[in-house]
Scaffold this active site. Structure first.
Site, mmCIF file in Angstrom:
data_model
loop_
_atom_site.group_PDB
_atom_site.id
_atom_site.type_symbol
_atom_site.label_atom_id
_atom_site.label_comp_id
_atom_site.label_asym_id
_atom_site.label_seq_id
_atom_site.Cartn_x
_atom_site.Cartn_y
_atom_site.Cartn_z
ATOM 1 N N LYS A 177 15.868 25.037 -12.660
ATOM 2 C CA LYS A 177 14.981 25.353 -13.793
ATOM 3 C C LYS A 177 15.554 26.532 -14.585
ATOM 4 O O LYS A 177 15.553 26.536 -15.818
ATOM 5 C CB LYS A 177 13.561 25.659 -13.288
ATOM 6 C CG LYS A 177 12.844 24.398 -12.789
ATOM 7 C CD LYS A 177 11.534 24.658 -12.062
ATOM 8 C CE LYS A 177 10.967 23.328 -11.530
ATOM 9 N NZ LYS A 177 9.760 23.460 -10.726
ATOM 10 N N ASP A 207 3.053 24.588 -16.339
ATOM 11 C CA ASP A 207 2.978 23.490 -15.376
ATOM 12 C C ASP A 207 1.730 22.636 -15.591
ATOM 13 O O ASP A 207 1.596 21.578 -14.975
ATOM 14 C CB ASP A 207 2.919 24.078 -13.963
ATOM 15 C CG ASP A 207 4.103 23.669 -13.119
ATOM 16 O OD1 ASP A 207 4.836 22.758 -13.523
ATOM 17 O OD2 ASP A 207 4.274 24.265 -12.048
ATOM 18 N N GLN A 257 6.176 27.987 -8.008
ATOM 19 C CA GLN A 257 6.749 26.811 -7.356
ATOM 20 C C GLN A 257 5.891 26.403 -6.159
ATOM 21 O O GLN A 257 5.503 27.232 -5.336
ATOM 22 C CB GLN A 257 8.197 27.118 -6.912
ATOM 23 C CG GLN A 257 8.952 25.937 -6.336
ATOM 24 C CD GLN A 257 9.240 24.829 -7.358
ATOM 25 O OE1 GLN A 257 9.257 25.068 -8.564
ATOM 26 N NE2 GLN A 257 9.459 23.614 -6.877
#
Ligand code: GUN
Length: 285
Positions: free
Chosen positions: A51, A118, A95
Protein backbone atom coordinates in the site's frame (compact mmCIF):
# COMPACT_ATOMS: atom_id res chain seq x y z
CA UNK A 1 -13.73 -21.29 -24.87
CA UNK A 2 -11.66 -20.19 -21.91
CA UNK A 3 -12.75 -17.29 -19.72
CA UNK A 4 -11.51 -13.76 -20.31
CA UNK A 5 -9.05 -13.07 -17.50
CA UNK A 6 -9.76 -9.79 -15.69
CA UNK A 7 -6.36 -8.22 -15.24
CA UNK A 8 -6.35 -6.36 -11.93
CA UNK A 9 -2.68 -5.46 -12.20
CA UNK A 10 -3.19 -3.64 -15.50
CA UNK A 11 -6.26 -1.73 -14.26
CA UNK A 12 -4.49 -0.85 -11.00
CA UNK A 13 -1.53 0.55 -12.94
CA UNK A 14 -3.87 2.57 -15.16
CA UNK A 15 -5.70 4.02 -12.15
CA UNK A 16 -2.51 4.83 -10.26
CA UNK A 17 -0.89 6.49 -13.27
CA UNK A 18 -4.05 8.62 -13.69
CA UNK A 19 -4.00 9.61 -10.02
CA UNK A 20 -0.37 10.66 -10.28
CA UNK A 21 -1.14 12.94 -13.22
CA UNK A 22 -4.06 14.50 -11.29
CA UNK A 23 -2.01 14.99 -8.13
CA UNK A 24 0.97 16.50 -9.95
CA UNK A 25 -1.23 18.80 -12.03
CA UNK A 26 -2.94 20.15 -8.90
CA UNK A 27 0.39 20.90 -7.19
CA UNK A 28 -1.38 20.83 -3.82
CA UNK A 29 0.33 20.23 -0.46
CA UNK A 30 1.10 16.51 0.08
CA UNK A 31 -1.87 14.16 0.35
CA UNK A 32 -1.14 11.70 3.14
CA UNK A 33 -2.33 8.15 3.74
CA UNK A 34 -1.58 6.84 7.24
CA UNK A 35 -1.59 3.14 8.05
CA UNK A 36 -1.64 1.43 11.43
CA UNK A 37 -0.39 -2.12 11.84
CA UNK A 38 -0.59 -3.96 15.15
CA UNK A 39 1.59 -7.07 15.64
CA UNK A 40 3.95 -8.79 13.26
CA UNK A 41 1.79 -10.90 10.98
CA UNK A 42 3.90 -11.44 7.84
CA UNK A 43 1.16 -11.21 5.18
CA UNK A 44 -0.31 -8.08 6.84
CA UNK A 45 3.16 -6.49 6.85
CA UNK A 46 3.49 -7.23 3.15
CA UNK A 47 0.02 -5.85 2.36
CA UNK A 48 0.82 -2.62 4.18
CA UNK A 49 4.22 -2.34 2.47
CA UNK A 50 2.58 -2.65 -0.94
CA UNK A 51 0.00 0.00 0.00
CA UNK A 52 2.87 2.37 0.81
CA UNK A 53 4.72 1.58 -2.40
CA UNK A 54 1.63 2.27 -4.50
CA UNK A 55 0.81 5.44 -2.53
CA UNK A 56 4.19 6.86 -3.53
CA UNK A 57 3.63 5.82 -7.15
CA UNK A 58 0.30 7.67 -7.08
CA UNK A 59 2.07 10.85 -5.95
CA UNK A 60 0.78 10.62 -2.38
CA UNK A 61 2.81 10.47 0.81
CA UNK A 62 2.47 7.68 3.34
CA UNK A 63 2.91 7.49 7.07
CA UNK A 64 3.02 4.38 9.17
CA UNK A 65 2.45 3.56 12.82
CA UNK A 66 3.69 0.14 13.91
CA UNK A 67 2.47 -1.20 17.25
CA UNK A 68 3.61 -4.43 18.95
CA UNK A 69 1.20 -7.33 19.41
CA UNK A 70 1.31 -6.53 23.14
CA UNK A 71 -0.38 -3.15 22.49
CA UNK A 72 -3.50 -2.62 24.55
CA UNK A 73 -6.89 -1.56 23.23
CA UNK A 74 -6.25 1.88 24.72
CA UNK A 75 -2.86 2.21 23.04
CA UNK A 76 -4.23 1.27 19.64
CA UNK A 77 -7.13 3.68 20.04
CA UNK A 78 -4.77 6.48 21.14
CA UNK A 79 -2.59 5.97 18.04
CA UNK A 80 -5.61 6.06 15.73
CA UNK A 81 -7.09 9.08 17.48
CA UNK A 82 -3.84 11.00 17.04
CA UNK A 83 -3.86 10.34 13.28
CA UNK A 84 -7.50 11.32 12.92
CA UNK A 85 -6.77 14.65 14.64
CA UNK A 86 -3.70 15.44 12.53
CA UNK A 87 -4.70 17.83 9.72
CA UNK A 88 -1.74 16.73 7.60
CA UNK A 89 -3.18 13.16 7.46
CA UNK A 90 -6.04 12.73 4.97
CA UNK A 91 -6.74 9.02 5.14
CA UNK A 92 -6.41 6.55 8.03
CA UNK A 93 -6.33 2.79 7.53
CA UNK A 94 -6.09 0.23 10.33
CA UNK A 95 -4.87 -3.04 8.86
CA UNK A 96 -7.08 -5.97 9.83
CA UNK A 97 -7.24 -8.39 11.46
CA UNK A 98 -6.04 -7.01 14.79
CA UNK A 99 -4.31 -9.51 17.08
CA UNK A 100 -6.54 -11.66 19.30
CA UNK A 101 -7.88 -9.82 22.30
CA UNK A 102 -8.29 -6.48 20.53
CA UNK A 103 -11.73 -5.31 19.41
CA UNK A 104 -11.52 -3.71 15.95
CA UNK A 105 -14.90 -1.94 15.98
CA UNK A 106 -14.23 0.77 18.60
CA UNK A 107 -10.87 1.37 16.90
CA UNK A 108 -12.39 1.78 13.44
CA UNK A 109 -15.23 3.95 14.68
CA UNK A 110 -12.74 6.60 15.84
CA UNK A 111 -12.06 7.39 12.19
CA UNK A 112 -14.31 10.20 10.89
CA UNK A 113 -16.11 9.42 7.59
CA UNK A 114 -14.03 11.96 5.65
CA UNK A 115 -10.80 10.10 6.59
CA UNK A 116 -12.25 6.58 6.41
CA UNK A 117 -10.45 5.40 3.28
CA UNK A 118 -11.43 1.79 4.04
CA UNK A 119 -15.14 2.64 4.29
CA UNK A 120 -15.41 0.33 7.27
CA UNK A 121 -16.70 2.52 10.05
CA UNK A 122 -20.25 2.44 11.30
CA UNK A 123 -20.94 5.84 9.74
CA UNK A 124 -19.49 4.99 6.32
CA UNK A 125 -21.34 1.69 6.22
CA UNK A 126 -24.53 3.50 7.23
CA UNK A 127 -24.07 5.94 4.36
CA UNK A 128 -23.64 3.08 1.94
CA UNK A 129 -26.81 1.47 3.23
CA UNK A 130 -28.70 4.74 2.83
CA UNK A 131 -27.19 5.34 -0.61
CA UNK A 132 -25.61 8.62 0.48
CA UNK A 133 -22.25 9.87 -0.81
CA UNK A 134 -19.25 8.62 1.13
CA UNK A 135 -16.10 6.54 0.91
CA UNK A 136 -16.82 2.93 -0.06
CA UNK A 137 -14.66 -0.07 0.90
CA UNK A 138 -11.70 -0.67 -1.39
CA UNK A 139 -12.21 -4.35 -2.18
CA UNK A 140 -15.94 -4.08 -3.00
CA UNK A 141 -15.26 -0.95 -5.03
CA UNK A 142 -12.39 -2.69 -6.81
CA UNK A 143 -14.67 -5.56 -7.83
CA UNK A 144 -17.22 -3.10 -9.25
CA UNK A 145 -14.46 -1.35 -11.20
CA UNK A 146 -13.31 -4.64 -12.71
CA UNK A 147 -16.87 -5.52 -13.74
CA UNK A 148 -17.22 -2.10 -15.40
CA UNK A 149 -13.85 -2.27 -17.13
CA UNK A 150 -14.61 -5.66 -18.65
CA UNK A 151 -18.18 -4.63 -19.48
CA UNK A 152 -19.75 -7.47 -17.56
CA UNK A 153 -23.50 -6.79 -17.72
CA UNK A 154 -24.91 -6.31 -14.23
CA UNK A 155 -28.33 -4.79 -14.87
CA UNK A 156 -30.99 -7.49 -14.59
CA UNK A 157 -28.34 -10.11 -13.89
CA UNK A 158 -28.41 -12.59 -11.05
CA UNK A 159 -25.43 -12.25 -8.75
CA UNK A 160 -24.45 -14.46 -5.84
CA UNK A 161 -22.05 -13.19 -3.20
CA UNK A 162 -20.63 -16.01 -1.12
CA UNK A 163 -19.52 -14.70 2.27
CA UNK A 164 -21.12 -11.99 4.40
CA UNK A 165 -18.14 -10.15 5.88
CA UNK A 166 -18.35 -6.42 6.58
CA UNK A 167 -15.05 -6.06 4.70
CA UNK A 168 -16.32 -7.51 1.41
CA UNK A 169 -19.52 -9.57 1.17
CA UNK A 170 -22.02 -7.18 2.77
CA UNK A 171 -20.92 -3.95 1.08
CA UNK A 172 -20.42 -5.66 -2.28
CA UNK A 173 -23.95 -7.08 -2.14
CA UNK A 174 -25.26 -3.54 -1.63
CA UNK A 175 -23.18 -2.13 -4.50
CA UNK A 176 -24.33 -4.82 -6.92
CA UNK A 177 -27.92 -4.33 -5.91
CA UNK A 178 -28.08 -0.53 -5.97
CA UNK A 179 -29.38 1.67 -8.76
CA UNK A 180 -27.02 1.76 -11.68
CA UNK A 181 -25.70 -1.78 -11.14
CA UNK A 182 -29.20 -3.24 -10.71
CA UNK A 183 -28.29 -6.88 -10.15
CA UNK A 184 -30.57 -9.20 -8.20
CA UNK A 185 -28.30 -10.35 -5.41
CA UNK A 186 -28.30 -13.50 -3.35
CA UNK A 187 -26.14 -13.38 -0.24
CA UNK A 188 -24.90 -16.90 0.37
CA UNK A 189 -22.86 -18.20 3.29
CA UNK A 190 -21.70 -21.31 5.08
CA UNK A 191 -25.28 -22.27 6.02
CA UNK A 192 -26.78 -21.78 2.57
CA UNK A 193 -28.71 -24.91 1.59
CA UNK A 194 -27.68 -26.39 -1.75
CA UNK A 195 -24.92 -23.94 -2.57
CA UNK A 196 -24.36 -25.63 -5.93
CA UNK A 197 -27.90 -24.84 -7.09
CA UNK A 198 -27.63 -21.23 -5.90
CA UNK A 199 -24.33 -20.66 -7.71
CA UNK A 200 -25.52 -22.43 -10.83
CA UNK A 201 -28.26 -19.78 -11.30
CA UNK A 202 -25.86 -16.86 -11.15
CA UNK A 203 -24.53 -14.71 -13.98
CA UNK A 204 -22.01 -13.19 -11.55
CA UNK A 205 -20.39 -15.26 -8.81
CA UNK A 206 -18.36 -13.57 -6.10
CA UNK A 207 -16.24 -15.85 -3.92
CA UNK A 208 -15.61 -13.99 -0.68
CA UNK A 209 -15.82 -16.82 1.82
CA UNK A 210 -12.17 -17.63 2.44
CA UNK A 211 -12.74 -21.31 1.61
CA UNK A 212 -9.89 -22.45 -0.59
CA UNK A 213 -11.08 -23.75 -3.98
CA UNK A 214 -14.75 -24.08 -2.94
CA UNK A 215 -16.09 -22.79 -6.29
CA UNK A 216 -15.61 -25.44 -8.93
CA UNK A 217 -16.39 -25.55 -12.63
CA UNK A 218 -19.36 -27.92 -12.24
CA UNK A 219 -21.13 -25.24 -10.12
CA UNK A 220 -20.80 -22.46 -12.71
CA UNK A 221 -23.36 -21.42 -15.32
CA UNK A 222 -21.48 -21.38 -18.63
CA UNK A 223 -20.39 -17.83 -19.47
CA UNK A 224 -20.78 -16.46 -15.93
CA UNK A 225 -18.35 -13.91 -14.48
CA UNK A 226 -16.45 -15.42 -11.55
CA UNK A 227 -14.72 -13.05 -9.18
CA UNK A 228 -12.32 -14.40 -6.59
CA UNK A 229 -11.92 -12.36 -3.44
CA UNK A 230 -11.28 -15.26 -1.06
CA UNK A 231 -7.99 -15.42 0.75
CA UNK A 232 -6.92 -18.62 2.47
CA UNK A 233 -3.46 -19.09 3.84
CA UNK A 234 -2.41 -22.64 3.01
CA UNK A 235 0.92 -24.48 2.96
CA UNK A 236 0.96 -23.86 -0.79
CA UNK A 237 0.64 -20.11 -0.17
CA UNK A 238 -2.34 -17.77 -0.52
CA UNK A 239 -5.22 -19.52 -2.29
CA UNK A 240 -8.54 -18.08 -3.48
CA UNK A 241 -12.09 -19.44 -3.26
CA UNK A 242 -12.10 -20.37 -6.95
CA UNK A 243 -10.69 -23.58 -8.37
CA UNK A 244 -9.22 -21.98 -11.47
CA UNK A 245 -8.42 -25.20 -13.29
CA UNK A 246 -12.04 -26.34 -13.47
CA UNK A 247 -13.68 -22.87 -13.62
CA UNK A 248 -11.62 -21.25 -16.39
CA UNK A 249 -12.98 -23.44 -19.23
CA UNK A 250 -16.61 -22.77 -18.18
CA UNK A 251 -16.71 -19.12 -17.08
CA UNK A 252 -17.06 -16.11 -19.37
CA UNK A 253 -14.81 -13.94 -17.21
CA UNK A 254 -12.51 -14.83 -14.33
CA UNK A 255 -10.25 -12.89 -11.98
CA UNK A 256 -6.89 -14.60 -11.64
CA UNK A 257 -5.41 -15.11 -8.19
CA UNK A 258 -3.01 -13.41 -7.74
CA UNK A 259 -3.41 -10.42 -10.05
CA UNK A 260 -7.19 -10.00 -9.97
CA UNK A 261 -9.02 -8.33 -7.10
CA UNK A 262 -5.99 -7.84 -4.80
CA UNK A 263 -4.35 -5.09 -6.87
CA UNK A 264 -7.73 -3.39 -7.29
CA UNK A 265 -8.08 -3.06 -3.52
CA UNK A 266 -4.89 -1.03 -3.49
CA UNK A 267 -5.85 1.12 -6.49
CA UNK A 268 -9.20 1.98 -4.87
CA UNK A 269 -7.44 2.80 -1.62
CA UNK A 270 -5.39 5.43 -3.43
CA UNK A 271 -8.51 6.82 -5.10
CA UNK A 272 -10.25 6.96 -1.74
CA UNK A 273 -7.30 8.83 -0.23
CA UNK A 274 -7.60 11.50 -2.90
CA UNK A 275 -11.38 11.64 -2.40
CA UNK A 276 -10.77 11.93 1.35
CA UNK A 277 -8.47 14.91 0.77
CA UNK A 278 -11.20 16.48 -1.39
CA UNK A 279 -13.77 15.95 1.37
CA UNK A 280 -11.38 17.78 3.71
CA UNK A 281 -10.92 20.56 1.13
CA UNK A 282 -7.22 19.70 0.96
CA UNK A 283 -7.43 18.95 -2.76
CA UNK A 284 -9.51 20.53 -5.53
CA UNK A 285 -12.68 18.54 -6.16
N1 GUN B 1 -7.05 -6.86 5.69
C1 GUN B 1 -7.29 -7.52 4.54
N2 GUN B 1 -7.87 -6.70 3.64
C2 GUN B 1 -8.00 -5.50 4.23
C3 GUN B 1 -8.53 -4.25 3.81
O1 GUN B 1 -9.02 -4.07 2.70
N3 GUN B 1 -8.48 -3.25 4.72
C4 GUN B 1 -7.97 -3.43 5.97
N4 GUN B 1 -7.97 -2.38 6.79
N5 GUN B 1 -7.47 -4.58 6.38
C5 GUN B 1 -7.49 -5.61 5.52
Amino acid sequence: MAAILMDGNALRDEIIAGLRVTVEAAGSPPICLATVLVGNDGPSQRYVASKHKKALEAGLVARHVDLPDTATQGEVEAAVRELTEDVSVHGVLVQLPLPDGLDPEPVLDLIPPEKDVDGLTERSMGRLLRNRPGLVGCTPNGVMRLLEKYEVPTSGSRAVVIGRSTLVGLPLSLLLNRKGADATVTMAHSRTADMNAVVREADIVIGAAGQAGMITGDMIKPGAAVIDVGVSRTEAGIVGDVDRLSVEPVAGWLTPMPGGTGPMTIACLMENTLSAAQLQSAFPA
